[in-house]
Motif scaffolding. Structure first.
Motif, PDB file in Angstrom:
ATOM      1  N   SER A  12       0.840  -1.203   0.000  1.00 19.76           N
ATOM      2  CA  SER A  12       0.000   0.000   0.000  1.00 19.76           C
ATOM      3  C   SER A  12       0.873   1.250   0.000  1.00 19.76           C
ATOM      4  O   SER A  12       1.787   1.391   0.820  1.00 19.76           O
ATOM      5  N   THR A  13       0.569   2.182  -0.902  1.00 24.70           N
ATOM      6  CA  THR A  13       1.344   3.427  -0.940  1.00 24.70           C
ATOM      7  C   THR A  13       1.169   4.212   0.366  1.00 24.70           C
ATOM      8  O   THR A  13       2.095   4.879   0.826  1.00 24.70           O
ATOM      9  N   TYR A  14      -0.019   4.149   0.953  1.00 23.16           N
ATOM     10  CA  TYR A  14      -0.262   4.894   2.204  1.00 23.16           C
ATOM     11  C   TYR A  14       0.493   4.264   3.364  1.00 23.16           C
ATOM     12  O   TYR A  14       1.007   4.973   4.240  1.00 23.16           O
ATOM     13  N   PRO A  36      -6.309  -4.895   3.827  1.00 19.15           N
ATOM     14  CA  PRO A  36      -7.457  -4.067   4.200  1.00 19.15           C
ATOM     15  C   PRO A  36      -8.641  -4.967   4.575  1.00 19.15           C
ATOM     16  O   PRO A  36      -8.762  -6.091   4.067  1.00 19.15           O
ATOM     17  N   HIS A  37      -9.474  -4.474   5.422  1.00 17.30           N
ATOM     18  CA  HIS A  37     -10.721  -5.142   5.848  1.00 17.30           C
ATOM     19  C   HIS A  37     -10.499  -6.371   6.722  1.00 17.30           C
ATOM     20  O   HIS A  37     -11.448  -7.080   7.028  1.00 17.30           O
ATOM     21  N   GLY A  48     -12.113   0.056   7.131  1.00 19.01           N
ATOM     22  CA  GLY A  48     -11.228  -1.070   6.859  1.00 19.01           C
ATOM     23  C   GLY A  48     -10.030  -0.764   5.980  1.00 19.01           C
ATOM     24  O   GLY A  48      -9.428  -1.669   5.400  1.00 19.01           O
ATOM     25  N   LYS A  49      -9.653   0.514   5.881  1.00 20.04           N
ATOM     26  CA  LYS A  49      -8.514   0.846   5.009  1.00 20.04           C
ATOM     27  C   LYS A  49      -7.205   0.790   5.784  1.00 20.04           C
ATOM     28  O   LYS A  49      -7.173   0.951   7.008  1.00 20.04           O
ATOM     29  N   VAL A  50      -6.114   0.590   5.043  1.00 21.94           N
ATOM     30  CA  VAL A  50      -4.782   0.615   5.642  1.00 21.94           C
ATOM     31  C   VAL A  50      -4.049   1.876   5.191  1.00 21.94           C
ATOM     32  O   VAL A  50      -4.295   2.359   4.090  1.00 21.94           O
ATOM     33  N   PRO A  51      -3.196   2.421   6.071  1.00 19.07           N
ATOM     34  CA  PRO A  51      -2.718   1.866   7.326  1.00 19.07           C
ATOM     35  C   PRO A  51      -3.654   2.150   8.506  1.00 19.07           C
ATOM     36  O   PRO A  51      -4.346   3.160   8.528  1.00 19.07           O
ATOM     37  N   GLU A  62      -5.836   6.695   8.994  1.00 12.51           N
ATOM     38  CA  GLU A  62      -5.616   7.791   8.053  1.00 12.51           C
ATOM     39  C   GLU A  62      -4.163   8.294   8.159  1.00 12.51           C
ATOM     40  O   GLU A  62      -3.722   8.804   9.182  1.00 12.51           O
ATOM     41  N   SER A  63      -3.439   8.135   7.059  1.00 18.51           N
ATOM     42  CA  SER A  63      -2.002   8.385   7.045  1.00 18.51           C
ATOM     43  C   SER A  63      -1.645   9.799   7.500  1.00 18.51           C
ATOM     44  O   SER A  63      -0.684  10.000   8.251  1.00 18.51           O
ATOM     45  N   ARG A  64      -2.421  10.774   7.042  1.00 15.60           N
ATOM     46  CA  ARG A  64      -2.120  12.165   7.399  1.00 15.60           C
ATOM     47  C   ARG A  64      -2.248  12.383   8.915  1.00 15.60           C
ATOM     48  O   ARG A  64      -1.427  13.078   9.531  1.00 15.60           O
ATOM     49  N   ASN A  98      -3.856  12.914  -2.719  1.00 18.77           N
ATOM     50  CA  ASN A  98      -4.786  11.889  -2.234  1.00 18.77           C
ATOM     51  C   ASN A  98      -6.169  11.986  -2.880  1.00 18.77           C
ATOM     52  O   ASN A  98      -6.819  10.958  -3.103  1.00 18.77           O
ATOM     53  N   ARG A 107      -5.504   3.845  -8.302  1.00 16.95           N
ATOM     54  CA  ARG A 107      -6.778   3.095  -8.390  1.00 16.95           C
ATOM     55  C   ARG A 107      -7.158   2.791  -9.845  1.00 16.95           C
ATOM     56  O   ARG A 107      -7.821   1.793 -10.108  1.00 16.95           O
TER      57      ARG A 107
HETATM   58  N1  LIG Z   1      -7.183   8.236   3.226  1.00 16.09           N
HETATM   59  C1  LIG Z   1      -6.551   6.983   3.596  1.00 16.09           C
HETATM   60  C2  LIG Z   1      -6.499   6.096   2.384  1.00 16.09           C
HETATM   61  C3  LIG Z   1      -6.052   4.676   2.704  1.00 16.09           C
HETATM   62  C4  LIG Z   1      -6.327   3.730   1.543  1.00 16.09           C
HETATM   63  O1  LIG Z   1      -7.086   4.035   0.616  1.00 16.09           O
HETATM   64  N2  LIG Z   1      -5.695   2.569   1.621  1.00 16.09           N
HETATM   65  C5  LIG Z   1      -5.932   1.561   0.621  1.00 16.09           C
HETATM   66  C6  LIG Z   1      -4.669   0.768   0.347  1.00 16.09           C
HETATM   67  S1  LIG Z   1      -3.496   1.751  -0.548  1.00 16.09           S
HETATM   68  C7  LIG Z   1      -6.988   0.605   1.141  1.00 16.09           C
HETATM   69  O2  LIG Z   1      -6.984   0.242   2.299  1.00 16.09           O
HETATM   70  N3  LIG Z   1      -7.931   0.190   0.255  1.00 16.09           N
HETATM   71  C8  LIG Z   1      -8.956  -0.733   0.592  1.00 16.09           C
HETATM   72  C9  LIG Z   1     -10.324  -0.139   0.401  1.00 16.09           C
HETATM   73  O3  LIG Z   1     -10.440   1.041   0.027  1.00 16.09           O
HETATM   74  O4  LIG Z   1     -11.283  -0.846   0.629  1.00 16.09           O
HETATM   75  C10 LIG Z   1      -5.166   7.258   4.221  1.00 16.09           C
HETATM   76  O5  LIG Z   1      -4.617   8.333   3.982  1.00 16.09           O
HETATM   77  O6  LIG Z   1      -4.654   6.419   4.978  1.00 16.09           O
END
Ligand SMILES: N[C@@H](CCC(=O)N[C@@H](CS)C(=O)NCC(=O)O)C(=O)O
Length: 211
Positions: A12-14, A36-37, A48-51, A62-64, A98, A107
């Motif tokens: 994951s880039t984040y 994720p999830h 459910g997003k990473v990190p 949320e990375s920020r 972002n 994406r």
């Molecule tokens: N706004 C979030 C974005 C995180 C994000 O989109 N992570 C992706 C992986 S690069 C993810 O978990 N995608 C799974 C999904 O969206 O269901 C951040 O800055 O951390």
């Protein structure tokens, strides 16, 4: 002191941006390489997003937001400068990348290669051709942004750069993206220079995961 835990796959880039932030500030951390999830992620990120992130009893997503916490709690070079104008410029580039470029470059463009929805799983040429004008336009915007100082915000390496470099690393692995970056001379030099940083070298992701 409690261990810093970064939760999420290293592809994951984040996740990579947050790992780079720890590396830049010399913060030891543990990486839990989960999708994720997964339950560990869902326990912290409502979508459910990473990190996801844990430090003692502090849980964040949320990375920020994670970068803000790291700056507040740990010494070392600031990820987001304190000076108001530089802080705002850093925020501006994190937000632009972002909200606009991640969608185009990761994406849409990257996923058309690595997670194509084609019947035979070959690269989705139609999507690649359709996204190309936006990709090229956005690369030109970034080229212009780094032309003056070699950084996105002011004259120093900030979380805005850590947030962008993992995206460029993927884009340049595919022919149209590589050509677009090679043709953007300031951005190409920016990538060459900053990809030599230890924080970048120490976070190179393994190949895309197979699920
Ligand atoms: N706004 C979030 C974005 C995180 C994000 O989109 N992570 C992706 C992986 S690069 C993810 O978990 N995608 C799974 C999904 O969206 O269901 C951040 O800055 O951390």
């Amino acid at each position: 002191m409690a261990t810093v835990e970064i939760i999420g796959i290293p592809q994951s880039t984040y996740v990579r941006a947050v790992r780079m932030a720890c590396e830049e500030k010399r913060i030891p951390y543990e990486l839990a390489a989960v999708f994720p999830h997964s339950p560990e992620v869902r326990a912290i990120h409502p979508f459910g997003k990473v990190p996801a992130f844990r430090h003692g009893d502090v849980e964040l997503c949320e990375s920020r937001a994670i970068a803000t916490y790291l700056d507040g709690v740990f010494p070392g070079p600031r990820l987001i400068p304190a000076e108001p104008r530089l802080a705002a410029e850093t925020e501006q580039w994190i937000s632009l990348v972002n909200s606009v470029m991640d969608r185009t470059m990761i994406r849409t463009y990257l996923f058309a290669y690595i997670m194509p929805k084609t019947a035979d799983r070959s690269p989705d040429r139609q999507t690649i051709e359709e996204v190309l004008p936006d990709l090229q336009k956005q690369i030109a915007v970034l080229d212009n942004a780094v032309a003056k100082t070699g950084y996105l915000a002011g004259g120093g390496f900030t979380f805005a750069d850590m947030n962008l470099l993992p995206i460029l690393a993927y884009v340049r692995q595919f022919p149209e993206g590589a050509a677009a970056i090679a043709g953007a001379t300031h951005l190409a030099a920016y990538y060459e220079r900053h990809s030599a940083r230890l924080s970048f070298a120490n976070t190179i992701p393994p190949p895309p995961p197979q699920r």
